[in-house]
Write an enzyme that holds these catalytic residues in place. Structure first.
Site, PDB file in Angstrom:
ATOM      1  N   GLU A   3       0.823  -1.214   0.000  1.00 56.99           N
ATOM      2  CA  GLU A   3       0.000   0.000   0.000  1.00 56.99           C
ATOM      3  C   GLU A   3       0.857   1.265   0.000  1.00 56.99           C
ATOM      4  OE1 GLU A   3      -4.134  -1.628   1.992  1.00 56.99           O
ATOM      5  OE2 GLU A   3      -2.759  -0.474   3.263  1.00 56.99           O
TER       6      GLU A   3
ATOM      7  N   GLU B  81      -6.750  -7.506  -1.231  1.00 57.72           N
ATOM      8  CA  GLU B  81      -7.220  -7.439   0.152  1.00 57.72           C
ATOM      9  C   GLU B  81      -8.665  -6.969   0.179  1.00 57.72           C
ATOM     10  OE1 GLU B  81      -5.139  -5.163   3.067  1.00 57.72           O
ATOM     11  OE2 GLU B  81      -3.163  -5.818   2.393  1.00 57.72           O
TER      12      GLU B  81
END
Length: 690
Positions: free
Chosen positions: A175, A333
């Site tokens: 991320e 995710e």
């Protein structure tokens, strides 16, 4: 040198930010069938738990896990001292269990010994505060010290596991930008100046692009240029926007540096997990995606969002739009229940795990993965949901995980197919969003994501498939192109958008679009400057509405937040203002352009007004839904190799119907011509050839 708030304390030059053009890459498959699994953190658990984990993974049908994302400090326990034994053990254990590995370079989490030895690698905030250890992504992208240590560890990791047969995918970092999107230290300032030289050339070009004669801020030397530091809310718009672009490129250069090291030792595909959703993102994902072998996304719905399913659809449509060929992507995710970072972290309702996951698959994902496999007992995310929750295998979550695993296995033949070609597109641009939401604007509380979501919602509720595409997209294949609040736009992009109605398509532009050029300079002649001529309408004054103020429309709706005084110059009024200062003037206009049309929406319209416009756009363009279905049923089709798969998702608490025919892959039933979709349920039909 006396240490001040901007002094890095670090000798040497900043990392040079260089982003090469991406190389074309064919689509890849990272699992045998649709990918199913999640982040696995065995280092958090005693060794005896690992055998149980693998056994339960096999029971659930897990075929891919992300491994080692935060494990740098657990492997390299001191400078140059590495313990590979536990990672060797779990890699072999997973391989023996038939479970593929998405192996991460764990550089998202520098080890504590590195932060203690080199605190200067931590990012500095705009107010000069250097982030302390303990947070996420605690490093500056311009730091040569961090780059050196990170690549040294990646080299060792890739050398050891680059040819391991269990490694199906490489996962660079985690991320990017999720905790270090911007750094304002001296090294970042130095790297920014180098980036400006490459983008603009000379200093005179920078002054011209930013209009630095305003407030007498002309730069006479490169060293005078600094990041937009401090707490004031009025940085130069050009400087601010370029710093956002630079920051995205700086993080991308770290990704590319790690990727290059991995690719020297491994033939497995390489990616990183994006965080694509509505609104302006932390980095410019349209420039990142082409550098990935498969674009991967982390998506979490907001628990207080009344249209969570539409937010999911928007994110998936935006992921698909990152590649011109609409290739499959990967949901890296999501959550089985409550996340941990929202104000009130509510669990998912029964059925949402399956329906949300298959919603991503319907819109192009070649799998459904989660954070994380086993819920953590300690640490910041100890209350984040997991595939195997704290309550274990007796839980509803576990039962739904098993159900999802069975469904994904049944849907193996969907892998590699693509969502059918959309005839509508919405243009989304992160830099335009950054420009809109920062600095001195006529309305400083507007959200870039609001108009994107609202126009997407209108199409989504009608089951009209739309790609959410960057400005670099080819618009020629779309009958309808919607441009919401695209404040900044480069002239070549504007020209391609203006060509949409000229070739017979329909272009709809909203307020605060095409107002500024790519350097964030206002285009003179009245708003929306870049599209004024093709729209046949222009604005001379903006009238942002005050809180709780509304203006009535002649279609029965009422506007809040934003209005404009619009002048017709070849267009006709479709919706008009009937109250307030602008009463009698147009709010929505339409200009016929040959067989095409150009619409301008000057107001922050309510949903019912947008719905009425969407109905007219649908009729005029001939857009058709994927299937005729009752309200609350989402219909999306994936196609490939002569096959067609229709996903029908019922987002209501009652049974609903759709007109379709085929074999339901989830139940084995032959259905049609009217298909009943159970409350909160899903059907996936392998359609009967016509």
């Amino acid at each position: 040198m006396t240490a001040g708030p901007w002094y890095s304390g670090e000798p040497g030059s900043a990392v040079r930010v260089s982003v090469p053009d991406p190389s074309p890459r064919p689509p890849v498959r990272v699992a045998d069938g649709l990918a199913f699994g999640g982040d696995y953190n065995p280092e958090q658990w005693p060794r005896e738990v690992w055998d149980e984990d693998v056994e339960l993974m096999r029971e659930a049908g897990v075929n891919l896990v992300s491994l080692g994302i935060f494990a740098w400090g657990t492997i390299e326990t001191a400078d140059g001292v590495r313990d590979w034994s536990w990672l060797d053990d779990i890699v072999d254990l997973l391989h023996q269990g038939g479970i593929g590995i998405d192996l991460a370079t764990p550089t998202a989490a520098p080890p504590s010994w590195l932060l203690a030895a080199h605190p200067e690698i931590a990012p500095v905030l705009a107010d000069g505060f250097r982030e302390p250890p303990g947070g996420r992504l605690a490093w500056c992208a311009a730091s040569p010290v961090f780059r050196r240590y990170a690549l040294r560890h990646v080299e060792a990791l890739a050398e050891r596991y680059g040819r391991h047969p269990a490694v199906r995918l490489w996962h660079i970092g985690n991320e990017f930008g999720g905790g270090n999107a911007r750094c304002y230290c001296d090294l970042s300032a130095e790297a920014f100046r180098d980036w400006l030289r490459e983008r603009h050339g000379g200093l005179d070009a920078v002054n011209a692009a930013w209009g630095t004669q305003q407030w007498g801020h002309r730069f006479g030397a490169w060293e005078e240029i600094l990041p937009p530091r401090g707490r004031h809310g009025a940085p130069n718009p050009g400087l601010y926007l370029d710093y956002e672009r630079f920051s995205s490129d700086a993080l991308l250069s770290q990704y590319l540096a790690e990727k290059a090291v991995v690719e020297r030792h491994s033939d497995a595909p390489v990616t990183t997990n994006l965080m694509v959703g509505a609104g302006a993102q932390v980095v410019d994902y349209a420039t990142w995606a082409p550098h990935t072998a498969i674009a991967a996304n982390d998506h979490y719905t907001l628990v207080d969002d009344p249209l969570r399913e539409q937010d999911l659809a928007f994110a998936a449509d935006r992921m698909r739009g990152l590649f011109p060929d609409r290739r499959p992507w990967l949901l890296m995710e999501s959550s089985t229940g409550s996340p941990s970072w929202q104000r009130r972290n509510r669990a998912k309702d029964p059925g949402e795990i399956v329906r949300h996951s298959l919603g991503h698959v319907a819109r192009g994902s070649d799998g459904a993965m989660f954070f994380q496999w086993r819920a953590s007992r300690s640490g910041a995310e100890q209350f984040h949901s997991a595939m195997l929750p704290h309550s274990g295998t007796r839980s509803r979550v576990w039962r739904e995980v098993l159900e999802l695993g069975r469904h994904l296995k049944t849907l193996k033949e969907v892998q590699g197919t693509r969502v059918e070609r959309a005839r509508a597109a919405i243009v989304a641009d992160d830099p335009a969003g950054w420009a809109l939401q920062h600095g001195l604007k006529p309305h400083r509380e507007l959200s870039y994501g609001r108009e994107l979501r609202e126009w997407h919602r209108a199409l989504w509720e009608r089951n009209l498939l739309c790609d959410v595409v960057p400005p670099s997209a080819d618009f020629d294949g779309y009958d309808l192109v919607i441009v919401p609040t695209l404040l900044t736009v480069a002239e070549p992009v504007a020209a391609r958008l203006r060509a949409v109605p000229e070739r017979g398509g329909t272009l709809l532009v909203t307020y605060l679009s095409g107002v500024c050029d790519a350097d964030s300079q206002v285009i003179p002649g009245g708003f929306p400057g870049a599209f004024r001529d093709v729209l046949g309408a222009w604005t001379d004054e903006c009238y942002p509405l005050q809180a709780h103020e509304t203006v009535a429309l002649d279609d029965g709706g009422a506007v809040a937040e934003w209005t404009e005084r619009v002048h017709l110059d070849g267009a006709e009024s479709v919706v008009g203002y009937t109250s307030g200062t602008l009463a009698g003037g147009p709010a929505v206009t339409r200009r016929a352009v040959g067989d095409g049309a150009a619409w301008y929406v000057s107001a922050h319209l309510p949903s019912d007004s947008i719905d009425r416009i969407a109905d007219r756009l649908t009729a005029e363009t001939g857009l058709a839904p994927a299937a005729e279905a009752d309200p609350g049923v989402e219909a999306v089709r994936r196609v490939g190799d002569g096959r067609s798969f229709l996903f029908l998702l019922n987002h209501t608490d009652a049974d609903r119907n759709a007109t379709a025919e085929g074999l339901d892959l989830l139940t084995g039933e032959s259905l049609g011509p009217i298909v009943s979709i159970p409350a909160n349920g899903v059907r996936v039909l392998r359609e009967t050839p016509a």
